[in-house]
Design a protein around this motif. Sequence first.
Motif: not given
Length: 234
Positions: A45-53
């Motif tokens: 799985v990939l854990l994504q962290v967005s700029e909004n987060a």
Amino acid sequence: MPLATTGDLIGRGAAERSAVAAFNVITLEHVEAVVAGAESVRRPVLLQVSENAVKYRYGRLLPLARAAVAAAEAAVVPVALHLDHVQSDGLLRQAPDAGFSSVMYDAARLPYAENLAATRAAADWAHSQGLWIEAELGEVSGKDGAPPLDAHAPGARTDPAEARAFVHDLLRELSGALDVPLVLHGSSGDPDGELAAAVAGGIAKVNVGTALNMAMTGAIREHLAPVPPPPAIP
């Protein structure tokens, strides 16, 4: 298990003719739930962290990133970190030291030529750091309070000819073909059959955000509903 890389996960998925699920995480609870879910089905799985987060977390990337790295290293399935929808060059440059092996650089708000130039510069820097980079043509609708575009509205879908030219300009060794992994943004709400068809059609990474948050907030409401309110303080 050692922290995996996005390239490894995408490569394995391509060999299996499958896609990698990438979940946007905002809190430690998101991270733990996604990893637990991946372990339950024995899938990477990939854990994504967005700029909004990152903005939500007072502009600090490292606290959530460090937690995600720790969870990934404790997992029994391969887990990699992806920095999502990055518009800030400053945030982009934090990615390698924070444990991210890939970045989605989002210059889609700019006119095509400016998007191309900005993404080329970001790609040159990312590749020099050993990072995979993802780019966007057109914009994901329905964000920041704006209503989603009609499916047939101009800009609602990426134009194939423009995508080919975009990739050809960025990766000059390519000619006439999109020999790069494709990403499905905004998969929440799509039936499983349509997602499977998208993967069969060449999608290598499926992003999930809204569906995860709806499941979380729904579970919280269900848990709290029968709890009586505290007594009034006299």
